[in-house]
Scaffold this motif. Structure first.
Motif, PDB file in Angstrom:
ATOM      1  N   ILE A   1     -23.739  25.562  32.603  1.00  0.00           N
ATOM      2  CA  ILE A   1     -23.374  24.604  33.553  1.00  0.00           C
ATOM      3  C   ILE A   1     -24.585  24.177  33.890  1.00  0.00           C
ATOM      4  O   ILE A   1     -25.921  25.079  34.270  1.00  0.00           O
ATOM      5  N   PRO A   2     -24.148  22.729  33.727  1.00  0.00           N
ATOM      6  CA  PRO A   2     -25.017  21.382  34.032  1.00  0.00           C
ATOM      7  C   PRO A   2     -25.424  21.790  35.572  1.00  0.00           C
ATOM      8  O   PRO A   2     -24.899  21.277  36.458  1.00  0.00           O
ATOM      9  N   THR A   3     -27.282  20.963  35.830  1.00  0.00           N
ATOM     10  CA  THR A   3     -27.555  21.246  36.859  1.00  0.00           C
ATOM     11  C   THR A   3     -28.421  20.221  36.782  1.00  0.00           C
ATOM     12  O   THR A   3     -29.922  19.737  35.952  1.00  0.00           O
ATOM     13  N   GLU A   4     -28.089  19.111  37.516  1.00  0.00           N
ATOM     14  CA  GLU A   4     -29.215  17.901  38.302  1.00  0.00           C
ATOM     15  C   GLU A   4     -30.415  18.785  37.841  1.00  0.00           C
ATOM     16  O   GLU A   4     -32.073  18.011  37.229  1.00  0.00           O
ATOM     17  N   TYR A   5     -31.040  19.630  39.427  1.00  0.00           N
ATOM     18  CA  TYR A   5     -32.830  20.347  38.723  1.00  0.00           C
ATOM     19  C   TYR A   5     -32.956  20.769  37.921  1.00  0.00           C
ATOM     20  O   TYR A   5     -31.770  21.851  37.772  1.00  0.00           O
TER      21      TYR A   5
ATOM     22  N   GLU B   1     -27.000  38.159  36.583  1.00  0.00           N
ATOM     23  CA  GLU B   1     -25.901  37.868  36.944  1.00  0.00           C
ATOM     24  C   GLU B   1     -26.211  35.905  36.744  1.00  0.00           C
ATOM     25  O   GLU B   1     -24.865  35.365  36.244  1.00  0.00           O
ATOM     26  N   ALA B   2     -26.925  35.427  37.388  1.00  0.00           N
ATOM     27  CA  ALA B   2     -27.031  33.860  37.537  1.00  0.00           C
ATOM     28  C   ALA B   2     -27.207  33.553  36.498  1.00  0.00           C
ATOM     29  O   ALA B   2     -26.589  32.130  36.368  1.00  0.00           O
ATOM     30  N   ALA B   3     -28.138  33.718  35.875  1.00  0.00           N
ATOM     31  CA  ALA B   3     -28.791  33.386  34.674  1.00  0.00           C
ATOM     32  C   ALA B   3     -27.646  33.408  33.979  1.00  0.00           C
ATOM     33  O   ALA B   3     -27.457  32.565  33.213  1.00  0.00           O
ATOM     34  N   ARG B   4     -26.840  34.452  33.814  1.00  0.00           N
ATOM     35  CA  ARG B   4     -25.265  34.296  32.624  1.00  0.00           C
ATOM     36  C   ARG B   4     -24.500  33.647  33.160  1.00  0.00           C
ATOM     37  O   ARG B   4     -24.336  32.615  33.102  1.00  0.00           O
ATOM     38  N   ILE B   5     -23.822  33.494  33.880  1.00  0.00           N
ATOM     39  CA  ILE B   5     -23.091  32.443  34.219  1.00  0.00           C
ATOM     40  C   ILE B   5     -23.787  31.285  34.334  1.00  0.00           C
ATOM     41  O   ILE B   5     -22.813  30.298  33.895  1.00  0.00           O
ATOM     42  N   LEU B   6     -24.663  31.050  34.496  1.00  0.00           N
ATOM     43  CA  LEU B   6     -24.728  29.837  34.631  1.00  0.00           C
ATOM     44  C   LEU B   6     -25.601  28.852  33.648  1.00  0.00           C
ATOM     45  O   LEU B   6     -25.902  27.537  33.828  1.00  0.00           O
TER      46      LEU B   6
ATOM     47  N   LYS C   1     -34.312  26.961  32.491  1.00  0.00           N
ATOM     48  CA  LYS C   1     -32.287  26.438  32.067  1.00  0.00           C
ATOM     49  C   LYS C   1     -33.238  24.556  32.846  1.00  0.00           C
ATOM     50  O   LYS C   1     -33.089  24.959  34.188  1.00  0.00           O
ATOM     51  N   THR C   2     -33.271  23.993  31.945  1.00  0.00           N
ATOM     52  CA  THR C   2     -33.346  22.150  32.302  1.00  0.00           C
ATOM     53  C   THR C   2     -33.166  21.460  32.878  1.00  0.00           C
ATOM     54  O   THR C   2     -31.215  21.370  32.539  1.00  0.00           O
TER      55      THR C   2
ATOM     56  N   SER D   1     -17.356  19.455  38.251  1.00  0.00           N
ATOM     57  CA  SER D   1     -16.506  19.730  38.291  1.00  0.00           C
ATOM     58  C   SER D   1     -15.915  20.869  37.278  1.00  0.00           C
ATOM     59  O   SER D   1     -16.707  21.975  37.330  1.00  0.00           O
ATOM     60  N   LEU D   2     -14.694  21.188  36.876  1.00  0.00           N
ATOM     61  CA  LEU D   2     -13.924  22.765  36.555  1.00  0.00           C
ATOM     62  C   LEU D   2     -14.042  22.581  35.238  1.00  0.00           C
ATOM     63  O   LEU D   2     -12.814  21.813  34.092  1.00  0.00           O
ATOM     64  N   LEU D   3     -15.365  23.047  35.111  1.00  0.00           N
ATOM     65  CA  LEU D   3     -15.844  23.082  33.192  1.00  0.00           C
ATOM     66  C   LEU D   3     -15.455  24.116  32.610  1.00  0.00           C
ATOM     67  O   LEU D   3     -14.842  25.020  32.584  1.00  0.00           O
TER      68      LEU D   3
END
Length: 391
Positions: A143-147, A135-140, A99-100, A304-306
């Motif tokens: 979701i934008p992550t800087e890294y 589960e982490a991969a599904r949820i995120l 996930k980039t 942010s609450l996306l």
């Protein structure tokens, strides 16, 4: 996987100077880990059998993992198989999903665990870590992550870290030249607990041996892991040392590592007893919440609450099924707004044993001793629980 048993217990105050601030968006996403998903993933992992590296069951597990990521919406370009061979002819594959990141796309936070097993189906070692990573991969996913994040499922761990060693020496490094810039490696191994144990704490592992140059950094991120655990889950934390799992080949190359391992050891690992019947799904669920909270911190997720966070939560997840284990009756405690529901109890082969409508006290005295799956359903929601019958 074997672990050293000498542990150091720290209160949160010991490392409060590194504690993170609570972020509501991180908590919202940690709360998207569901007990139903965790229970179902553990059961499916167990049903895949003994996943010895190189076996047909091992390949089936790889394909099961790929199908999960595809169902979450990850594309073919994000899902990479990493084949390796060791010994005279044993072959298997690691699975890497990328996930980039939005700010540092070429710097990676790795969350990893192995999916191979020996002797038994390995529902704790390491279906538990595998389920949490899924589960982490599904949820995120959105979701934008800087890294950038790499979700990695290693094979060959039980034969001496073969898959992770191959990945480090052939992908992270090529001809001794580093190809991937890694921020840290977060490993999950044997976090399943055991029914009947007091599963209220999780070991947070840091590197205090091997390459000494990365020890201080490992301790720092592990203190952060412990702080995130107390922020985003109900678990207590125990500081422990890293030992003999898939983060070690990274550590040997100077990377910063941390990890989770069950505090009260089940001792079911590497035996026929490492089954769904013996694992504690509630413990895995709580470790999952901690992992999702910490992973967001490590990868610097959006605060942010996306819209993704604002999807309707399955309120049925708060259902309580007790006592568990039980002998004669099973009580169903539902949210107040639930009026009409059904309860299905199935055996471990998926065969429907009992079906009740709108009963909050169910007579199960006619069931034989064993482990069952209870599914509570409304018109548009469901919750899944493991139930043990013991006379």
């Amino acid at each position: 996987m074997k672990k050293i048993t000498t542990l150091l217990l720290f209160s949160l105050g010991t490392y409060a100077f590194q504690a993170q601030s609570f972020i509501q968006a991180y908590q919202n996403r940690a709360n998207l880990v569901t007990q139903s998903n965790i229970t179902t993933l553990l059961q499916e992992f167990g049903n895949l059998g003994v996943k010895t590296t190189g076996s047909t069951a091992n390949t089936n597990a790889l394909n099961w993992l790929k199908a999960k990521y595809q169902s979450y919406g990850y594309t073919a370009s994000q899902i990479v198989e990493d084949p390796f061979t060791f010994g005279s002819s044993t072959s298997s594959k690691n699975l890497i999903i990328t996930k980039t990141g939005t700010v540092y796309p070429n710097t990676y936070v790795i969350i990893c665990g192995h999916y191979d097993t020996i002797t038994g189906p390995g529902v704790s070692d390491n279906g538990s870590g595998t389920s949490i990573i899924l589960e982490a991969a599904r949820i995120l996913k959105d979701i934008p992550t800087e890294y950038s994040i790499k979700f990695i499922h290693f094979s060959g761990e039980e034969q001496g870290l073969q898959g992770s060693a191959h990945y480090v020496n052939s992908v992270v490094f090529q001809n001794s030249v580093r190809q991937l810039n890694i921020k840290l490696v977060f490993n999950l191994d044997q976090v399943g607990g055991k029914i009947g144990n007091s599963n209220v704490a999780i070991n947070c592992e840091s590197d205090q041996s091997g390459q000494t140059g990365n020890n201080a950094a490992s301790l720092s991120v592990t203190q952060q892991l412990a702080a995130c655990t107390t922020l985003y889950s109900p678990l207590q934390t125990v500081m422990s040392n890293a030992y003999s799992s898939d983060y070690m080949p990274f550590e040997a190359k100077g990377d910063i590592i941390t990890g989770f391992y069950e505090t009260v050891r089940s001792y079911n690992e590497h035996t026929v007893n490492d089954t769904f019947a013996n694992v504690d799904p509630t413990y895995v669920f709580n470790v999952g919440k901690a992992a999702v909270g910490a992973l967001q911190h490590f990868a610097t997720a959006s605060t942010s609450l996306l819209a993704t966070d604002e999807k309707a939560v399955n309120h049925l997840e708060s259902v309580k099924v007790y006592p568990n284990p039980t002998k004669d009756f099973l009580n169903i405690e539902l949210p107040k707004d639930v009026k009409n529901f059904s309860l299905e109890i199935s055996d471990m082969n998926g065969r429907l044993i009992l079906n009740k409508e709108n009963e909050t006290k169910v007579n199960v005295s006619g069931l034989t001793n064993g482990t069952y799956i209870a599914t509570i359903k409304t018109k548009d929601q469901k919750a899944v629980r493991k139930v043990i019958i013991g006379k």
